[in-house]
Write an enzyme that holds these catalytic residues in place. Structure first.
Site, PDB file in Angstrom:
ATOM      1  N   SER A 112       0.635  -0.936   0.239  1.00  0.00           N
ATOM      2  CA  SER A 112       0.101   0.028  -0.031  1.00  0.00           C
ATOM      3  C   SER A 112       0.697   1.083   0.086  1.00  0.00           C
ATOM      4  CB  SER A 112      -1.021  -0.091   1.327  1.00  0.00           C
ATOM      5  OG  SER A 112      -1.301   1.230   1.462  1.00  0.00           O
ATOM      6  N   ASP A 130      -5.659  -6.539   5.624  1.00  0.00           N
ATOM      7  CA  ASP A 130      -5.155  -4.957   5.269  1.00  0.00           C
ATOM      8  C   ASP A 130      -5.239  -4.460   6.750  1.00  0.00           C
ATOM      9  OD1 ASP A 130      -4.552  -2.535   4.564  1.00  0.00           O
ATOM     10  OD2 ASP A 130      -6.268  -2.334   3.226  1.00  0.00           O
ATOM     11  N   GLY A 189      -3.352   4.927   7.452  1.00  0.00           N
ATOM     12  CA  GLY A 189      -2.339   3.761   7.604  1.00  0.00           C
ATOM     13  C   GLY A 189      -1.642   4.145   8.700  1.00  0.00           C
ATOM     14  N   GLY A 190      -0.972   3.042   9.347  1.00  0.00           N
ATOM     15  CA  GLY A 190       0.121   3.484  10.476  1.00  0.00           C
ATOM     16  C   GLY A 190      -0.767   2.987  11.717  1.00  0.00           C
ATOM     17  N   ASP A 236      -5.281   2.716  -2.129  1.00  0.00           N
ATOM     18  CA  ASP A 236      -6.500   3.150  -1.136  1.00  0.00           C
ATOM     19  C   ASP A 236      -7.409   4.347  -1.746  1.00  0.00           C
ATOM     20  OD1 ASP A 236      -6.282   1.092   0.910  1.00  0.00           O
ATOM     21  OD2 ASP A 236      -4.231   1.773   1.255  1.00  0.00           O
ATOM     22  N   GLY A 247       1.551  -1.536   4.233  1.00  0.00           N
ATOM     23  CA  GLY A 247       1.556  -0.043   3.917  1.00  0.00           C
ATOM     24  C   GLY A 247       2.882   0.541   4.573  1.00  0.00           C
TER      25      GLY A 247
HETATM   26  C1  DX5 Z   1      -6.334   1.538   5.837  1.00  0.00           C
HETATM   27  C2  DX5 Z   1      -5.929   1.213   4.433  1.00  0.00           C
HETATM   28  C3  DX5 Z   1      -4.682   0.234   4.448  1.00  0.00           C
HETATM   29  C4  DX5 Z   1      -3.477   1.095   4.640  1.00  0.00           C
HETATM   30  C5  DX5 Z   1      -2.596   0.052   5.385  1.00  0.00           C
HETATM   31  O1  DX5 Z   1      -7.645   1.849   5.506  1.00  0.00           O
HETATM   32  O2  DX5 Z   1      -6.745   0.447   3.728  1.00  0.00           O
HETATM   33  O3  DX5 Z   1      -4.350  -0.116   3.171  1.00  0.00           O
HETATM   34  O4  DX5 Z   1      -2.560   1.899   4.090  1.00  0.00           O
HETATM   35  O5  DX5 Z   1      -1.543   0.862   6.108  1.00  0.00           O
HETATM   36  P1  DX5 Z   1      -0.590   0.150   7.224  1.00  0.00           P
HETATM   37  O6  DX5 Z   1       0.071  -1.035   6.784  1.00  0.00           O
HETATM   38  O7  DX5 Z   1       0.372   1.193   7.627  1.00  0.00           O
HETATM   39  O8  DX5 Z   1      -1.588  -0.193   8.382  1.00  0.00           O
HETATM   40 ZN    ZN Z   2      -6.280  -0.894   1.799  1.00  0.00          ZN
END
Ligand code: DX5
Ligand code: ZN
Length: 206
Positions: A6, A167, A139-140, A32, A189
């Site tokens: 991601s 995810d 993310g994060g 996303d 991500g």
């Molecule tokens: C969150 C997104 C994810 C996100 C994952 O709503 O759907 O795809 O980018 O990011 P990480 O891996 O940082 O949790």
């Molecule tokens: Zn996603």
């Protein structure tokens, strides 16, 4: 274990990040899309996803956190490998049929609190289930391990040609739990894009 990267957190460095993903063994590029309605953030308008597709050497895995079906249909023009939208926004199989009629594989994403019973009527019509292991929208965040119980349950009733992906909050430790629960693919991500060496991160997830 398949890995979909991601690039959400690299929105402003799209070219740089996608070129880095291109040089890795990643299986997919995860894009996303957020509408500001289904989730509060807004990102990846159609033009930006088109730009991502043009830059990417990896097949696209597009995740639509979008409520409006007309908007979802617009992303069909990207012709990604997988087009995933949320079970929380559908009431019948019309959208699944529409996307499949365009020759695109369909994924259904499911939020942490949503019961897998909602997926059951559609399991013969879809290609992928995307378990959200965080609240969608950013993310994060930290991985919600209680979601793995749902993964195990679904794995026991699903046919082997439906891919189970997960995810949110995936890292070297949580990916082991995902593998153990029966996931075929992880979306990651920040664990990858925070590293200088993306391939090193991907290897740790497999
Ligand atoms: C969150 C997104 C994810 C996100 C994952 O709503 O759907 O795809 O980018 O990011 P990480 O891996 O940082 O949790
Ligand atoms: Zn996603």
């Amino acid at each position: 274990m398949k890995v979909s990267v991601s690039i959400l957190k690299e929105y402003d460095n799209l070219k740089y990040a996608i070129e880095k993903v291109n040089q890795t063994s990643a299986d997919f590029l995860h894009v996303d899309v957020m509408d500001g309605v289904f989730v509060s953030n807004k990102c990846f308008p159609l033009e930006k996803v088109t730009e991502a597709k043009d830059l990417s050497k990896k097949p696209l895995d597009v995740h639509l956190m979008v409520k409006d079906h007309e908007l979802i249909k617009k992303y069909v023009s990207i012709n990604p490998c997988y087009l995933t939208f949320h079970i929380e926004v559908i009431e019948d199989d019309a959208l699944i049929k529409y996307v499949k009629s365009k020759g695109i594989k369909v994924g259904l994403a499911i939020n942490p609190e949503t019961s897998i019973d909602k997926l059951v009527p559609y399991l013969n019509d879809i290609d992928l289930v995307l378990f959200m292991s965080v609240e969608p929208g950013a993310g994060g965040q930290a991985f919600k391990s209680e979601v793995l119980e749902k993964v195990r349950k679904l794995k026991s009733i699903i046919s082997s040609n439906v891919i189970i992906s997960i995810d949110g909050g995936v890292n070297d430790k949580t990916s082991l739990l995902c593998k153990d629960a029966g996931c075929d693919m992880v979306v990651a991500g920040s664990f990858i894009t925070n590293k200088d060496d993306y391939e090193d991160g991907i290897k740790q997830l497999r």
